[in-house]
Design a protein around this motif. Sequence first.
Motif, mmCIF file in Angstrom:
data_model
loop_
_atom_site.group_PDB
_atom_site.id
_atom_site.type_symbol
_atom_site.label_atom_id
_atom_site.label_comp_id
_atom_site.label_asym_id
_atom_site.label_seq_id
_atom_site.Cartn_x
_atom_site.Cartn_y
_atom_site.Cartn_z
ATOM 1 N N VAL A 72 25.077 15.288 -35.931
ATOM 2 C CA VAL A 72 26.520 15.165 -35.136
ATOM 3 C C VAL A 72 26.212 14.946 -33.847
ATOM 4 N N PHE A 73 27.113 13.912 -33.321
ATOM 5 C CA PHE A 73 27.279 13.781 -31.858
ATOM 6 C C PHE A 73 28.507 14.244 -31.492
ATOM 7 N N PHE A 74 28.675 14.943 -30.071
ATOM 8 C CA PHE A 74 29.744 15.082 -29.265
ATOM 9 C C PHE A 74 29.994 14.230 -28.335
ATOM 10 N N PRO A 75 30.851 13.176 -28.214
ATOM 11 C CA PRO A 75 30.934 12.165 -27.162
ATOM 12 C C PRO A 75 31.387 12.541 -25.845
ATOM 13 N N ILE A 76 30.641 13.209 -25.205
ATOM 14 C CA ILE A 76 30.903 13.812 -23.882
ATOM 15 C C ILE A 76 31.575 12.946 -23.032
ATOM 16 N N ALA A 77 31.057 11.548 -22.629
ATOM 17 C CA ALA A 77 31.716 10.611 -21.851
ATOM 18 C C ALA A 77 33.219 10.247 -22.245
ATOM 19 N N GLY A 78 33.295 10.076 -23.394
ATOM 20 C CA GLY A 78 34.607 9.589 -24.305
ATOM 21 C C GLY A 78 35.685 10.816 -23.910
ATOM 22 N N LEU A 79 35.377 11.872 -24.093
ATOM 23 C CA LEU A 79 36.403 12.826 -24.141
ATOM 24 C C LEU A 79 36.824 12.892 -22.476
ATOM 25 N N HIS A 80 35.652 12.906 -21.529
ATOM 26 C CA HIS A 80 36.010 12.997 -20.133
ATOM 27 C C HIS A 80 36.935 11.716 -19.545
ATOM 28 N N HIS A 81 36.750 10.621 -20.448
ATOM 29 C CA HIS A 81 37.642 9.545 -20.090
ATOM 30 C C HIS A 81 38.716 9.183 -20.832
ATOM 31 N N ASP A 82 39.297 10.121 -21.616
ATOM 32 C CA ASP A 82 40.215 10.034 -22.466
ATOM 33 C C ASP A 82 41.548 10.511 -21.669
ATOM 34 N N PRO A 83 42.669 9.573 -21.328
ATOM 35 C CA PRO A 83 43.392 9.717 -20.715
ATOM 36 C C PRO A 83 44.740 10.681 -21.121
ATOM 37 N N LYS A 84 44.666 11.214 -22.587
ATOM 38 C CA LYS A 84 45.089 12.095 -23.135
ATOM 39 C C LYS A 84 44.935 13.268 -22.591
ATOM 40 N N TYR A 85 43.610 13.376 -22.095
ATOM 41 C CA TYR A 85 43.115 14.989 -21.581
ATOM 42 C C TYR A 85 43.035 14.713 -20.037
ATOM 43 N N PHE A 86 42.599 13.715 -19.539
ATOM 44 C CA PHE A 86 42.659 13.427 -18.101
ATOM 45 C C PHE A 86 43.336 12.238 -17.525
ATOM 46 N N PRO A 87 44.386 12.299 -17.285
ATOM 47 C CA PRO A 87 45.324 10.998 -17.067
ATOM 48 C C PRO A 87 44.651 10.244 -15.986
ATOM 49 N N ASN A 88 44.746 9.133 -15.816
ATOM 50 C CA ASN A 88 44.116 8.100 -14.941
ATOM 51 C C ASN A 88 42.888 8.385 -14.856
ATOM 52 N N PRO A 89 41.877 8.488 -15.858
ATOM 53 C CA PRO A 89 40.644 9.035 -15.991
ATOM 54 C C PRO A 89 39.348 8.232 -14.959
ATOM 55 N N GLY A 90 39.813 7.195 -14.591
ATOM 56 C CA GLY A 90 39.111 6.337 -13.680
ATOM 57 C C GLY A 90 38.968 6.671 -12.116
ATOM 58 N N LYS A 91 39.984 7.428 -11.877
ATOM 59 C CA LYS A 91 40.304 7.816 -10.621
ATOM 60 C C LYS A 91 39.542 9.327 -10.409
ATOM 61 N N PHE A 92 38.695 9.324 -9.246
ATOM 62 C CA PHE A 92 38.092 10.433 -8.688
ATOM 63 C C PHE A 92 39.086 11.400 -8.114
ATOM 64 N N ASP A 93 39.436 12.381 -8.947
ATOM 65 C CA ASP A 93 40.607 13.218 -8.461
ATOM 66 C C ASP A 93 40.109 14.778 -8.779
ATOM 67 N N PRO A 94 39.684 15.173 -7.422
ATOM 68 C CA PRO A 94 39.341 16.803 -7.588
ATOM 69 C C PRO A 94 40.481 17.798 -8.032
ATOM 70 N N GLU A 95 41.740 17.286 -7.673
ATOM 71 C CA GLU A 95 42.716 18.302 -7.867
ATOM 72 C C GLU A 95 43.056 18.607 -9.141
ATOM 73 N N ARG A 96 42.466 17.860 -10.175
ATOM 74 C CA ARG A 96 42.315 18.208 -11.810
ATOM 75 C C ARG A 96 41.778 19.587 -11.695
ATOM 76 N N PHE A 97 40.878 19.973 -11.117
ATOM 77 C CA PHE A 97 40.132 21.225 -11.043
ATOM 78 C C PHE A 97 40.784 22.277 -10.148
ATOM 79 N N SER A 98 41.905 22.132 -9.487
ATOM 80 C CA SER A 98 42.292 23.351 -8.649
ATOM 81 C C SER A 98 42.858 24.396 -9.547
ATOM 82 N N PRO A 99 43.000 25.435 -8.833
ATOM 83 C CA PRO A 99 43.326 26.713 -9.720
ATOM 84 C C PRO A 99 44.828 26.512 -10.372
ATOM 85 N N GLU A 100 45.610 25.499 -9.767
ATOM 86 C CA GLU A 100 47.199 25.462 -10.485
ATOM 87 C C GLU A 100 46.736 24.615 -11.505
ATOM 88 N N ASN A 101 45.680 23.702 -11.700
ATOM 89 C CA ASN A 101 45.673 22.544 -12.934
ATOM 90 C C ASN A 101 44.565 22.953 -13.713
#
Length: 504
Positions: free
Chosen positions: A399-428
């Motif tokens: 079984v594979f877990f496709p980590i890169a695919g999940l990390h770049h899915d816009p459903k979970y991380f909008p605009n995944p190609g943008k480097f945006d540390p604010e995704r991981f702010s306490p509020e987000n």
Amino acid sequence: MEIDLVYLVPFLAMLYIVYHYITKDNNYFHDKPIPSLVAQPLFGSTLQLVRKKMSLHEFMIAIYNKYPLVKVFGMHDLTTPVFVVRDPELIKRIGVKDFEYFINHRPIFGSSDNNNSHSLFDRTLFGLKDQKWRDMRATLSPAFTGSKMRQMFELVGECCESMVKFYKDEVRTKGGSQEYEMKDVFTRFANDVIATCAFGIKVDSLRNAENDFYENGIQMSKFQRPNTVRTRKANGIVRHDMVHLLMQARKGVLKHQKETKEEEEMKGFATVEESEVGRVQVSKGTEMSELEMVAQCVIFFIAGFDAVSTCLTFLVHELTVNREVQDKLYEEIRHTTESLAGSPLTYDAVQKMQYLDMVVSESLRMWSPNPSTDRLCVRDYVLDDGESLKFTIDKDTVVFFPIAGLHHDPKYFPNPGKFDPERFSPENRDKIHPGTYLPFGIGPRNCIGSRFALMEVKAIIYYMLKEFTLEKTPNTQVPLQLGKGFAGMRSEKGVFVELRPRKE
């Protein structure tokens, strides 16, 4: 002609046998209620990787995106059938809840029996299987808690200070600013950290570029150095490194210490939780030979040498091309330095740097050193999503877990190609779906060294940005292109950055 036929018939028969062997599993998924990638003889579904048309990181994203509406699909990794699970809930179920069915990793060097194997890798925590893995995980787990990282931080800090001083001196000598290839820079840094923290050996891969440890990865099957296990035991030497912790683990004196509320809150978003498997108290230690101790240091070396240097390389690239992020991070570094009032950097001070944690977390999302992780099914498992999907994952399939695919899915991380540390702010950060962010894996078989890796990455970034600004050069590739093929995460043409001293 008759003589030719005498040789031709067995030759054709042999070809048929070989062809049948390498294609016997190509139809494996045909009776499963899931789609599957086309499998070609010998190359399976990975021909684009074999032909070096794309990177492994890009490949995992591409196959993940091929079936956006399904939870599981099939592929062939060369000749091996693989279930790719792309649904976060099923990933959590397989990786955590039903872990007993997926306790092992896929063997890297063919089938291995830990009881009889002479391979050093099979004795590492990553290579161990079943109960032997459980015992070793429980034995080693207390060596990677926050309290142990706090003890080891001084060794990491020394390596950081030495590295920064080297580049300050070199830049000053050569006049002004200098361009460096970051993978080379951080490989040497990671080498020195692992040498001192895992093996108790002090090396300097910057000033002594040809040292044996760096060139040969050390003769890891021997402890023929001043800080050997026997020497330390005989002379009562205590040095807060991995050798010391393994010696304690061997005695069974290491214990999990419950973290305070403050420690829990500042541990870092990417840090993985230890499961109950790792929290089992080993009262009498484990029968660990010196060879097995070396094996654990070896995997520590491999993981630290490559994964940490890779993480740092891509992180520095992002800081270089996203100047507003670099500047904001420097402000946090400056405030931290002021709060220390001349004292050396501490583990707790690093842990309190909220924006640094956000930056590192985002870098691990965009450029996860491991584009995927695997599990081996150890007995038949009925996968049932409770809706319309139900089938059996057969014993001994992967079984594979496709980590890169999940990390770049816009459903979970909008605009995944943008480097945006604010995704991981306490509020987000509470908006991040569990099971979609897996830089260090998931479940009991996650990466035991996540705390150490994050400590190392954060410490050197602090020291570097405190002294230098990171500047683009004509050789800085934007956008960054990855190396093609099965090779791990690496840039196509290197990551070049100019180190410019800050004005004092």
